[in-house]
Write a protein that holds these residues in place. Sequence first.
Motif, PDB file in Angstrom:
ATOM      1  N   VAL A 139       0.867  -1.162   0.013  1.00 53.51           N
ATOM      2  CA  VAL A 139       0.038   0.118   0.058  1.00 53.51           C
ATOM      3  C   VAL A 139       0.751   1.382   0.069  1.00 53.51           C
ATOM      4  CG1 VAL A 139      -1.834   1.420   1.213  1.00 53.51           C
ATOM      5  CG2 VAL A 139      -1.908  -1.112   1.303  1.00 53.51           C
ATOM      6  N   PRO A 140       0.712   2.313  -1.005  1.00 54.27           N
ATOM      7  CA  PRO A 140       1.537   3.498  -1.118  1.00 54.27           C
ATOM      8  C   PRO A 140       0.603   4.438  -0.342  1.00 54.27           C
ATOM      9  CG  PRO A 140       0.706   2.806  -3.270  1.00 54.27           C
ATOM     10  CD  PRO A 140       0.135   1.900  -2.408  1.00 54.27           C
ATOM     11  N   ARG A 141       0.915   5.339   0.626  1.00 55.72           N
ATOM     12  CA  ARG A 141       0.275   6.394   0.978  1.00 55.72           C
ATOM     13  C   ARG A 141       1.131   7.876   1.046  1.00 55.72           C
ATOM     14  NH1 ARG A 141      -3.426   4.555   6.214  1.00 55.72           N
ATOM     15  NH2 ARG A 141      -4.750   3.312   4.896  1.00 55.72           N
ATOM     16  N   ARG A 142       0.121   8.789   1.131  1.00 53.51           N
ATOM     17  CA  ARG A 142       1.088  10.164   1.595  1.00 53.51           C
ATOM     18  C   ARG A 142       2.021  10.165   2.818  1.00 53.51           C
ATOM     19  NH1 ARG A 142      -1.036  15.481   0.470  1.00 53.51           N
ATOM     20  NH2 ARG A 142      -3.076  14.304  -0.010  1.00 53.51           N
ATOM     21  N   GLY A 143       3.270  10.645   2.551  1.00 52.14           N
ATOM     22  CA  GLY A 143       4.116  10.775   3.711  1.00 52.14           C
ATOM     23  C   GLY A 143       3.676  11.477   5.043  1.00 52.14           C
ATOM     24  N   MET A 144       4.793  10.920   6.088  1.00 53.36           N
ATOM     25  CA  MET A 144       4.016  11.777   7.373  1.00 53.36           C
ATOM     26  C   MET A 144       5.398  12.279   7.887  1.00 53.36           C
ATOM     27  SD  MET A 144       2.666   8.381   9.423  1.00 53.36           S
ATOM     28  CE  MET A 144       3.750   6.987   9.797  1.00 53.36           C
ATOM     29  N   TYR A 145       5.511  12.982   9.000  1.00 57.53           N
ATOM     30  CA  TYR A 145       6.568  13.464   9.729  1.00 57.53           C
ATOM     31  C   TYR A 145       7.228  12.293  10.626  1.00 57.53           C
ATOM     32  CZ  TYR A 145       5.469  18.146   8.362  1.00 57.53           C
ATOM     33  OH  TYR A 145       5.098  19.244   7.353  1.00 57.53           O
ATOM     34  N   LEU A 146       8.481  11.772  10.379  1.00 55.32           N
ATOM     35  CA  LEU A 146       8.872  10.646  10.885  1.00 55.32           C
ATOM     36  C   LEU A 146      10.282  11.104  11.773  1.00 55.32           C
ATOM     37  CD1 LEU A 146       8.897   8.190   7.872  1.00 55.32           C
ATOM     38  CD2 LEU A 146       7.837   8.027   9.857  1.00 55.32           C
ATOM     39  N   PRO A 147      10.432  10.425  12.880  1.00 49.79           N
ATOM     40  CA  PRO A 147      11.692  10.823  13.657  1.00 49.79           C
ATOM     41  C   PRO A 147      13.024  10.843  12.771  1.00 49.79           C
ATOM     42  CG  PRO A 147      10.494   8.855  14.513  1.00 49.79           C
ATOM     43  CD  PRO A 147       9.946   9.001  13.303  1.00 49.79           C
ATOM     44  N   ASP A 148      14.043  11.788  13.343  1.00 47.55           N
ATOM     45  CA  ASP A 148      15.205  12.113  12.335  1.00 47.55           C
ATOM     46  C   ASP A 148      15.696  10.940  11.988  1.00 47.55           C
ATOM     47  OD1 ASP A 148      14.773  14.714  12.660  1.00 47.55           O
ATOM     48  OD2 ASP A 148      16.227  14.805  14.609  1.00 47.55           O
ATOM     49  N   ASP A 149      16.221  10.797  10.688  1.00 45.56           N
ATOM     50  CA  ASP A 149      16.716   9.562   9.884  1.00 45.56           C
ATOM     51  C   ASP A 149      18.207   9.349  10.467  1.00 45.56           C
ATOM     52  OD1 ASP A 149      17.482   7.483   8.555  1.00 45.56           O
ATOM     53  OD2 ASP A 149      17.121   8.532   6.759  1.00 45.56           O
TER      54      ASP A 149
END
Length: 576
Positions: A184-194
């Motif tokens: 499933v592809p979806r809109r991105g979201m704010y993730l923790p620092d990479d």
Amino acid sequence: MESRSSQKAPYNNYFVPEEDLKYLPPYFRNTTETINEERCIVHGTWPTWLNGTFMRIGAGKFVVPLSEDGSKSPAVLQHFFDGLGVLHKFSFSNGEVRYSSRHTAEGVIRKAKKDGYVSTIMFGMNANTPLKDAQDPCSALLGAQACLIYIKNCRMLPLLTSTRQSLFVPKGHLPPDKANINVVPRRGMYLPDDQNPLSRGKQSNNPTEEELLVHTDFNILQVCDAKTLEPKRLLTYAEIDPELSGFGICAHPPKDRKRGQTYNYLISEKGVMSVFALNIVSKPVELVWKTPLPCPPCYIHSLAMTESYVVFIRNPLTMNVSDTTKPVMEMIEYDREAKTLFFVLDKADGRHIATFAAPNFMFFHSVNAYDYIDEATGDRNIHVDLCSYEGDYCPYREYCLSNVVDPARAFMDGTLVRYELAAVNRATPSKTGRVTVAQSISGVPMELPRISKYASMKPGYSYVYATGGNGAASPGTGVPIGRLGNGLKCVQAAFFGSVAKTDWLTGKFIRWHPANGESCPCEPVFVARPGAADEDDGYILVALDGRSLSEIARAVMPQVYGIGPHGSFIEGGGMY
């Protein structure tokens, strides 16, 4: 490897070599990628109001080279779900359609060339099987661990059975394309620092517009660039919060747009099954609550939700790893004696408020759910709509390539059923209530269901769109399945045979079949017309009238589409 004649199961499961892939439709073979966006030739009149991006994830490669110089025979992935991922992007603007695509699991191929065998989870038969016959020195390893993720820097988690087997779960750093994430592809979201030095590109400050997040049935997420589709990052939910360490994530976490939350489930290292909520509008995303459930672990592909509740439906599907030489599709076992359980959790705090039980059935995709006040009793009830199956084995076993070129019998199909959970306001978690069937729509197979997003969680909604069954007689088809001598004694149509629209209010349905069977319809994603007053005023991509299912327009792609079950439409600026 068992011969065809020794098969006793109601589906065929034997190794399809590379030379026999010609008997499969083109969308079940290796497909190219179109990295530079191209304008599509459009037949019919494309709606000028449709502005946005339609993303699909599919199966792009089934043949995997095992050497740089071609000295080794390639491996052949043997199941629909095993095809290495490819992202497809359709951009709509002012009546034009533009297309691009990119393979997203090239790291799996790089490793296979280096190692001489494929090392990734395989739902179907081991792609490396012919190596055993050639007495390859790796064959013992491949036979025992065909279904395991095989990567460096791993740790072992105990599997949830009485055996002592283990499942490898990624820990440490991985390149962004070294796992096959293709559901499933979806809109991105704010993730923790990479913190992964192997990631590519810069982490976006605007992920909802500039990144995509690809989900699968495993505790791992893939971040891709929304413009170029290039994989950027791999991470687990544990990087969002350490409490989310484990596995068993569902690929379809329901999204509550008003609350800004998504809901999912997790099986911990100790075998505890929990449901959790994520705040997806916070920066970064954060865990809201996590609630353990009083039930054994199982396989779940999707959850359901209403305005007030999350509904976790415990499938009678368990994973038996007593023999790890089996493909994953045969490790998932259907327990016909178990009841199907419904656990109701309050969205506000995750509190488990009610438990219900239904006679045995299994499902993969929830359609919609809503809570409402019963006028006759004054109680609050819940309706949960599912594509329901009753059989004696998991339908996914039928989707191996051998059963596509040689179906042993008609494919198992789901039925659209509405289940009722009564008086949740008076329920207690310790007392199990009874699930009743409020309605079903028989006569049309239903799978990969979609509705208008404006009908989500709405009592009294009407329409469900879905693929309308697998296979049917199709003279003159250009992409048939079942072209080897099969038990059905006929050539079948495209893998997904039609698109269907059902109406809960009338119980009726209509279907659209591609002319001469030359196309394979996938999940019918509905997009409402801006300002629409009617629930079905809009288009099914790509592109049927939402009311009549008559074809309005089609866009000709510059390449063959690698079949994929799911997609998402992301609105353009100013739409809605």
